[in-house]
Design a protein around this motif. Structure first.
Motif, PDB file in Angstrom:
ATOM      1  N   THR A 135       0.848  -1.188  -0.339  1.00 25.03           N
ATOM      2  CA  THR A 135       0.170  -0.008  -0.060  1.00 25.03           C
ATOM      3  C   THR A 135       0.723   1.199   0.545  1.00 25.03           C
ATOM      4  OG1 THR A 135      -1.527   0.920   0.976  1.00 25.03           O
ATOM      5  CG2 THR A 135      -0.164   0.241   2.812  1.00 25.03           C
ATOM      6  N   SER A 136       0.096   2.598  -0.346  1.00 24.31           N
ATOM      7  CA  SER A 136       1.115   3.269  -0.442  1.00 24.31           C
ATOM      8  C   SER A 136       1.378   4.667   0.830  1.00 24.31           C
ATOM      9  CB  SER A 136       0.430   4.912  -1.440  1.00 24.31           C
ATOM     10  OG  SER A 136      -0.631   5.130  -0.898  1.00 24.31           O
ATOM     11  N   THR A 137       0.843   3.738   1.927  1.00 16.79           N
ATOM     12  CA  THR A 137       0.286   4.346   2.651  1.00 16.79           C
ATOM     13  C   THR A 137       0.725   3.477   4.550  1.00 16.79           C
ATOM     14  OG1 THR A 137      -2.250   4.541   2.803  1.00 16.79           O
ATOM     15  CG2 THR A 137      -0.416   6.694   2.325  1.00 16.79           C
ATOM     16  N   PRO A 138       1.888   2.796   4.715  1.00 17.26           N
ATOM     17  CA  PRO A 138       2.231   1.362   5.422  1.00 17.26           C
ATOM     18  C   PRO A 138       1.746   2.179   6.860  1.00 17.26           C
ATOM     19  CG  PRO A 138       2.863   1.131   4.011  1.00 17.26           C
ATOM     20  CD  PRO A 138       2.700   2.108   3.700  1.00 17.26           C
ATOM     21  N   PRO A 139       1.495   1.383   8.030  1.00 16.57           N
ATOM     22  CA  PRO A 139       1.173   2.442   9.623  1.00 16.57           C
ATOM     23  C   PRO A 139       2.478   2.250  10.012  1.00 16.57           C
ATOM     24  CG  PRO A 139      -0.272  -0.419   9.635  1.00 16.57           C
ATOM     25  CD  PRO A 139       0.620   0.229   7.116  1.00 16.57           C
ATOM     26  N   TRP A 140       3.806   2.814   9.477  1.00 17.21           N
ATOM     27  CA  TRP A 140       5.232   2.353   9.440  1.00 17.21           C
ATOM     28  C   TRP A 140       5.470   3.052  11.378  1.00 17.21           C
ATOM     29  CZ3 TRP A 140       7.924  -0.718   7.969  1.00 17.21           C
ATOM     30  CH2 TRP A 140       7.717  -1.280   5.775  1.00 17.21           C
ATOM     31  N   PRO A 141       4.704   3.876  11.606  1.00  9.57           N
ATOM     32  CA  PRO A 141       5.060   4.194  12.812  1.00  9.57           C
ATOM     33  C   PRO A 141       4.779   3.294  14.197  1.00  9.57           C
ATOM     34  CG  PRO A 141       4.427   6.283  12.032  1.00  9.57           C
ATOM     35  CD  PRO A 141       4.176   5.172  11.595  1.00  9.57           C
ATOM     36  N   LEU A 142       3.331   2.678  13.736  1.00 13.56           N
ATOM     37  CA  LEU A 142       3.018   0.900  14.906  1.00 13.56           C
ATOM     38  C   LEU A 142       3.588   0.008  14.538  1.00 13.56           C
ATOM     39  CD1 LEU A 142      -0.934   0.322  14.611  1.00 13.56           C
ATOM     40  CD2 LEU A 142       0.851  -1.311  14.092  1.00 13.56           C
ATOM     41  N   LEU A 143       4.284  -0.032  13.083  1.00 12.59           N
ATOM     42  CA  LEU A 143       5.372  -1.384  12.767  1.00 12.59           C
ATOM     43  C   LEU A 143       6.785  -0.588  13.920  1.00 12.59           C
ATOM     44  CD1 LEU A 143       5.081  -1.717   9.158  1.00 12.59           C
ATOM     45  CD2 LEU A 143       3.476  -3.501  11.259  1.00 12.59           C
ATOM     46  N   HIS A 144       7.703   0.387  13.792  1.00 11.62           N
ATOM     47  CA  HIS A 144       8.253   0.246  15.170  1.00 11.62           C
ATOM     48  C   HIS A 144       8.056   0.783  15.759  1.00 11.62           C
ATOM     49  CE1 HIS A 144       9.641   3.262  11.064  1.00 11.62           C
ATOM     50  NE2 HIS A 144       9.680   2.568  10.866  1.00 11.62           N
ATOM     51  N   ARG A 145       7.343   0.721  16.364  1.00  8.81           N
ATOM     52  CA  ARG A 145       6.632   0.502  17.752  1.00  8.81           C
ATOM     53  C   ARG A 145       6.147  -1.282  18.346  1.00  8.81           C
ATOM     54  NH1 ARG A 145       6.447   5.682  16.648  1.00  8.81           N
ATOM     55  NH2 ARG A 145       6.212   6.982  18.123  1.00  8.81           N
ATOM     56  N   ALA A 146       6.278  -2.016  16.885  1.00  9.06           N
ATOM     57  CA  ALA A 146       5.422  -3.360  17.795  1.00  9.06           C
ATOM     58  C   ALA A 146       6.722  -4.175  18.006  1.00  9.06           C
ATOM     59  CB  ALA A 146       5.020  -3.961  16.450  1.00  9.06           C
TER      60      ALA A 146
END
Length: 264
Positions: A135-146
């Motif tokens: 997708t063009s807008t993955p929720p990267w900050p959420l993945l970074h904090r997981a």
């Protein structure tokens, strides 16, 4: 255990089905948060026989902007288990992919809130269905904090495994650059035709478990119906929980060791 993010490389490997199966079968109180920028599927699928109000992720993000996340959160949940009320909950996702742009600045703060739910009473784990990396807008900050980023791979042929190679490379780079290292990254196989060790060697990530292609159970989780609780998919999801918890515990211990080493 706190925040587990499930994501796929591309296509339809069964990420939402896997996330829902885990939510319905794990022992710990669990919230399934539909964080796929392309939109949530559970309301229109598994819960299609119910009248679910327009609640969920977007109203929670609006409340977050007002500093009212904690107070608003319980109002945005759907209870998935009538026999154990409050034990298995759903935070419904977006109803229109256009809405994803409005969440760009909220993912990190929502991730922090999700992580905090293991410290309240009663405590909750959060499984975040983050959809596809393409997708063009993955929720990267959420993945970074997981605490765990679980790449769901449909492993029925080399063709279905190959998209995971660039996905792993991208995830490893993101987690190394913006998070606490790539130790949070692992995989789960769906319908595996290959030994887990072979996939681990190819991808250089640990495989925490395998989920079978259970056509009937997957159909219910995708389109609605009744589950007996004895389905092969749910039994495999139960087995996955222990391995996930061990991986999270090991990852957290390694982080603490690294912090103490730097301080020393």
């Amino acid at each position: 255990m706190a925040l587990i993010a499930m994501v796929s490389a591309k296509g339809s490997p069964g990420t939402t089905t896997a996330a829902l199966a885990c939510t319905l079968s794990w022992f710990q109180r669990t919230v399934l948060a539909e964080c796929d920028p392309a939109g949530g599927d559970v309301r229109a699928g598994y819960l299609s026989g119910l009248q679910v109000p327009t609640i969920g992720l977007l109203p929670l993000a609006v409340a977050e902007l007002r500093g009212q996340t904690g107070a608003e959160f319980p109002q945005q949940l759907v209870d998935l288990d009538s026999q154990q009320p409050g034990h298995r909950l759903l935070l419904p996702g977006l109803t229109d992919p256009v809405q994803a742009t409005s969440l760009a600045g909220s993912w990190g703060r929502l991730a922090d809130f999700f992580s905090s739910l293991e410290s309240i009473e009663p405590a909750y784990d959060v499984i975040a269905d983050c959809g596809r990396l393409t997708t063009s807008t993955p929720p990267w900050p959420l993945l970074h904090r997981a605490d765990l980023v679980l790449l769901v791979i449909r492993a029925t042929s080399l063709r279905t495994i190959s998209p995971a190679v660039p996905a792993v490379a991208r995830l490893r780079q993101e987690l190394t650059t913006h998070a606490r290292g790539a130790g949070s990254l692992a995989a789960v196989l769906v319908g595996s035709e290959y030994p887990a060790r072979e996939v681990e060697k190819r991808l250089q990530v640990p495989v925490l478990g395998e989920l079978p292609i259970d056509v009937r159970a997957a159909g219910v989780l995708s389109d609605g119906g009744r589950l007996s609780g004895k389905e092969a998919l749910l039994r495999a999801a139960v087995s996955l929980e222990a391995d996930v918890r061990r991986h999270v515990a090991t990852y957290r211990t390694s982080l603490m060791t690294s912090v103490e080493a730097r301080r020393g």
